[in-house]
Design an enzyme around this catalytic site. Structure first.
Site, PDB file in Angstrom:
ATOM      1  N   SER A   1      -6.166  -9.115  -7.360  1.00  0.00           N
ATOM      2  CA  SER A   1      -4.932  -9.591  -7.980  1.00  0.00           C
ATOM      3  C   SER A   1      -3.789  -8.648  -7.596  1.00  0.00           C
ATOM      4  O   SER A   1      -2.629  -9.071  -7.527  1.00  0.00           O
ATOM      5  CB  SER A   1      -5.088  -9.635  -9.499  1.00  0.00           C
ATOM      6  OG  SER A   1      -5.516  -8.380  -9.993  1.00  0.00           O
ATOM      7  N   SER A   2      -4.103  -7.397  -7.291  1.00  0.00           N
ATOM      8  CA  SER A   2      -3.049  -6.450  -6.907  1.00  0.00           C
ATOM      9  C   SER A   2      -2.433  -6.824  -5.564  1.00  0.00           C
ATOM     10  O   SER A   2      -1.208  -6.831  -5.413  1.00  0.00           O
ATOM     11  CB  SER A   2      -3.574  -5.016  -6.901  1.00  0.00           C
ATOM     12  OG  SER A   2      -4.702  -4.896  -6.085  1.00  0.00           O
TER      13      SER A   2
ATOM     14  N   ASP B   1      -6.992  -5.815   1.676  1.00  0.00           N
ATOM     15  CA  ASP B   1      -6.604  -6.846   0.709  1.00  0.00           C
ATOM     16  C   ASP B   1      -5.233  -7.435   1.049  1.00  0.00           C
ATOM     17  O   ASP B   1      -5.017  -8.645   0.999  1.00  0.00           O
ATOM     18  CB  ASP B   1      -6.575  -6.260  -0.710  1.00  0.00           C
ATOM     19  CG  ASP B   1      -7.899  -5.614  -1.087  1.00  0.00           C
ATOM     20  OD1 ASP B   1      -8.904  -5.859  -0.396  1.00  0.00           O
ATOM     21  OD2 ASP B   1      -7.913  -4.858  -2.070  1.00  0.00           O
TER      22      ASP B   1
ATOM     23  N   GLY C   1      -9.049  -7.876 -12.444  1.00  0.00           N
ATOM     24  CA  GLY C   1     -10.225  -7.024 -12.670  1.00  0.00           C
ATOM     25  C   GLY C   1     -11.517  -7.641 -12.175  1.00  0.00           C
ATOM     26  O   GLY C   1     -12.593  -7.124 -12.431  1.00  0.00           O
ATOM     27  N   ALA C   2     -11.422  -8.752 -11.442  1.00  0.00           N
ATOM     28  CA  ALA C   2     -12.621  -9.444 -10.983  1.00  0.00           C
ATOM     29  C   ALA C   2     -13.000  -9.072  -9.557  1.00  0.00           C
ATOM     30  O   ALA C   2     -13.925  -9.635  -8.989  1.00  0.00           O
ATOM     31  CB  ALA C   2     -12.405 -10.952 -11.082  1.00  0.00           C
ATOM     32  N   GLY C   3     -12.266  -8.130  -8.977  1.00  0.00           N
ATOM     33  CA  GLY C   3     -12.565  -7.754  -7.593  1.00  0.00           C
ATOM     34  C   GLY C   3     -12.014  -8.760  -6.598  1.00  0.00           C
ATOM     35  O   GLY C   3     -12.431  -8.805  -5.448  1.00  0.00           O
TER      36      GLY C   3
ATOM     37  N   SER D   1       6.589 -10.476 -16.324  1.00  0.00           N
ATOM     38  CA  SER D   1       5.365 -11.185 -15.992  1.00  0.00           C
ATOM     39  C   SER D   1       4.791 -11.841 -17.231  1.00  0.00           C
ATOM     40  O   SER D   1       5.033 -11.388 -18.354  1.00  0.00           O
ATOM     41  CB  SER D   1       4.372 -10.179 -15.406  1.00  0.00           C
ATOM     42  OG  SER D   1       3.068 -10.440 -15.826  1.00  0.00           O
TER      43      SER D   1
ATOM     44  N   TYR E   1     -14.094   5.243  -6.547  1.00  0.00           N
ATOM     45  CA  TYR E   1     -13.551   4.809  -5.250  1.00  0.00           C
ATOM     46  C   TYR E   1     -13.096   6.014  -4.428  1.00  0.00           C
ATOM     47  O   TYR E   1     -13.436   6.162  -3.256  1.00  0.00           O
ATOM     48  CB  TYR E   1     -12.396   3.840  -5.486  1.00  0.00           C
ATOM     49  CG  TYR E   1     -11.879   3.175  -4.224  1.00  0.00           C
ATOM     50  CD1 TYR E   1     -12.309   1.906  -3.867  1.00  0.00           C
ATOM     51  CD2 TYR E   1     -10.968   3.823  -3.389  1.00  0.00           C
ATOM     52  CE1 TYR E   1     -11.841   1.299  -2.718  1.00  0.00           C
ATOM     53  CE2 TYR E   1     -10.498   3.224  -2.243  1.00  0.00           C
ATOM     54  CZ  TYR E   1     -10.935   1.958  -1.910  1.00  0.00           C
ATOM     55  OH  TYR E   1     -10.473   1.369  -0.759  1.00  0.00           O
TER      56      TYR E   1
ATOM     57  N   GLU F   1       0.547   0.351  -3.261  1.00  0.00           N
ATOM     58  CA  GLU F   1      -0.714   0.567  -3.975  1.00  0.00           C
ATOM     59  C   GLU F   1      -1.127   2.049  -3.925  1.00  0.00           C
ATOM     60  O   GLU F   1      -1.553   2.623  -4.921  1.00  0.00           O
ATOM     61  CB  GLU F   1      -1.799  -0.319  -3.367  1.00  0.00           C
ATOM     62  CG  GLU F   1      -3.104  -0.210  -4.092  1.00  0.00           C
ATOM     63  CD  GLU F   1      -3.684  -1.560  -4.479  1.00  0.00           C
ATOM     64  OE1 GLU F   1      -3.059  -2.604  -4.222  1.00  0.00           O
ATOM     65  OE2 GLU F   1      -4.772  -1.559  -5.061  1.00  0.00           O
TER      66      GLU F   1
HETATM   67  C1  GLA Z   1     -10.767  -2.433  -2.649  1.00  0.00           C
HETATM   68  C2  GLA Z   1      -9.662  -1.843  -1.773  1.00  0.00           C
HETATM   69  C3  GLA Z   1      -9.829  -2.238  -0.314  1.00  0.00           C
HETATM   70  C4  GLA Z   1     -11.234  -1.979   0.176  1.00  0.00           C
HETATM   71  C5  GLA Z   1     -12.260  -2.524  -0.801  1.00  0.00           C
HETATM   72  C6  GLA Z   1     -13.667  -2.160  -0.423  1.00  0.00           C
HETATM   73  O1  GLA Z   1     -10.628  -3.812  -2.692  1.00  0.00           O
HETATM   74  O2  GLA Z   1      -8.406  -2.265  -2.232  1.00  0.00           O
HETATM   75  O3  GLA Z   1      -8.884  -1.569   0.466  1.00  0.00           O
HETATM   76  O4  GLA Z   1     -11.452  -0.612   0.418  1.00  0.00           O
HETATM   77  O5  GLA Z   1     -12.036  -2.083  -2.121  1.00  0.00           O
HETATM   78  O6  GLA Z   1     -14.039  -2.780   0.763  1.00  0.00           O
END
Ligand code: GLA
Length: 392
Positions: free
Chosen positions: A137-138, A182, A132-134, A68, A234, A170
């Site tokens: 990217s994963s 996601d 890392g920005a929510g 990568s 989480y 994941e």
């Molecule tokens: C992360 C997780 C998702 C979800 C959100 C919260 O993005 O990967 O599965 O739980 O948090 O809504």
């Protein structure tokens, strides 16, 4: 250079050959429905224009090699050894490589395919999804990998099955106890539409968002506060939800209605109660947002977005001062609605903003961050975009 060009360049310099093809998958923005996915509830995300690209070539020796632009040291393993690696010995793999290798493992597991029956592969990744920005990217790397291997290995899986393999990677190969939102958003996204997903049945409806037609932009405010869902908060939130469901004698919080919250309050401690109240009310807000969008259009969903933020801030307690400031200053500058998006503890907030107010909202959020002494946020607009695909 584009991320697609970078993936191609990385592949050719690694192998000295042309790739057999290239695939890409997006990140996601969740419009509403946070921490509801692992409670069998509802979510309403869309796919970002930012994508992770992968160039792939076959090899004859039954091995998989990934590289990568984030970490040019290639990681290589025999396909036959993936099963011994995941999940037990995942710590032996450098973290980023657990995503693509984990997907390869999960696909073989899901289909029962013999590793000796599929070709070895080289995979070169490049991405413009902020890490890392929510913005997940994963899920982008998982969905790009899953789509590419599903095609090249001829597995014949549908998009939902590829999303499930991404989630397995994941959860088990990376060790983050996340839900399936996601990956579903990255696999099923469509231009200018959101994916309204029932996370129990995995029934998905693609619903037109109509932002542009209503003169609206969706602004992402990346606070640059990084987070990791494989650690800490989480998992604790998830455990609290499970306690709440167990106290109510139901399989998941999806099965608790808003009018049952008084009963929950009698059964559990205050913190657990507030965690449950967030999830139960958030599920309702997703249903309300979808109905409101259909009946009245996107300008009418602003209050629901803000109510979602308040619930995450006060009841679920996953916001941080930077996210709260982004939301409040965007609203004060005229945003129709705003909320943090994604798992929380950092990452990005979103704001729904009239096209001609985007500049004012952006300036106001930047100024508020400077006044507070916070790191300068990264602010940009996103147009809901297409899910995973083969590009060439
Ligand atoms: C992360 C997780 C998702 C979800 C959100 C919260 O993005 O990967 O599965 O739980 O948090 O809504």
């Amino acid at each position: 250079m584009t991320a697609a060009g970078e993936a191609y360049g990385l592949f050719t310099s690694l192998t000295g050959t042309e790739p057999a093809g290239s695939w890409s998958a997006p990140g996601r923005v969740n419009l509403i429905g946070e921490h509801t996915d692992y409670n069998d509830g509802f979510v309403f995300p869309f796919a970002t224009p930012h994508r992770t690209h992968v160039a792939l070539g076959r090899r004859e020796d039954g091995r998989i090699r990934v590289v990568s632009t984030f970490d040019p040291v290639p990681v290589e393993v025999a396909l036959a050894d993936l099963d011994a690696l995941f999940p037990a010995r995942r710590d032996e793999v450098v973290e980023w490589a657990r995503y693509p290798l984990g997907v390869a493992w999960a696909l073989l597991q899901a289909t029962g395919a013999d590793p000796a029956s599929v070709p070895g592969v080289d995979l070169a990744f490049a991405s413009d999804v902020p890490v890392g920005a929510g913005l997940s990217s994963s899920a982008a790397i998982e969905s790009a990998t899953g789509s590419a291997l599903n095609d090249v290995w001829g597995l014949g899986l549908d998009r939902v099955a590829v999303a499930r393999a991404g989630r397995t990677a994941e959860n088990e190969a990376v060790g983050a106890p996340t839900g399936i939102m996601d990956q579903m958003a990255a696999m099923l996204g469509e231009t200018d539409a959101g994916t309204f997903l029932d996370c129990r049945t995995l029934d998905a409806q693609v619903i037109e968002l109509g932002f542009a037609r209503a003169g609206l932009d969706l602004v992402v405010m990346d606070t640059r506060v990084t987070h990791a869902h494989s650690t800490g908060g989480y998992g604790e939130r998830r455990a609290a939800c499970e306690r709440g469901a167990a106290a109510m004698g139901v399989p998941a919080l999806r099965d608790v209605r808003p009018d049952q919250l008084a009963r929950v309050q009698e059964l559990v401690d205050d913190v657990t109660f507030r965690r449950v109240r967030h999830v139960v009310t958030e599920n309702q807000r997703v249903l309300d947002a979808v109905r409101t969008l259909r009946e009245q259009g996107p300008r009418a969903i602003g209050d629901l977005l803000y109510a979602s933020h308040v619930s995450m801030r006060d009841d679920f307690e996953i916001s941080v001062p930077e996210l709260d400031l982004a939301v409040e200053s965007a609203r004060a500058a005229g945003a129709i609605g705003a909320r943090m998006t994604g798992g929380g503890f950092g990452g990005a907030a979103i704001a729904l903003v009239a096209h001609d107010t985007v500049g004012a909202v952006t300036d106001a959020v930047r100024a508020a961050f400077a006044d507070a002494g916070f790191t300068e946020p990264h602010i940009f607009t996103v147009r809901p975009s297409e899910g995973a695909r083969r590009d060439s």
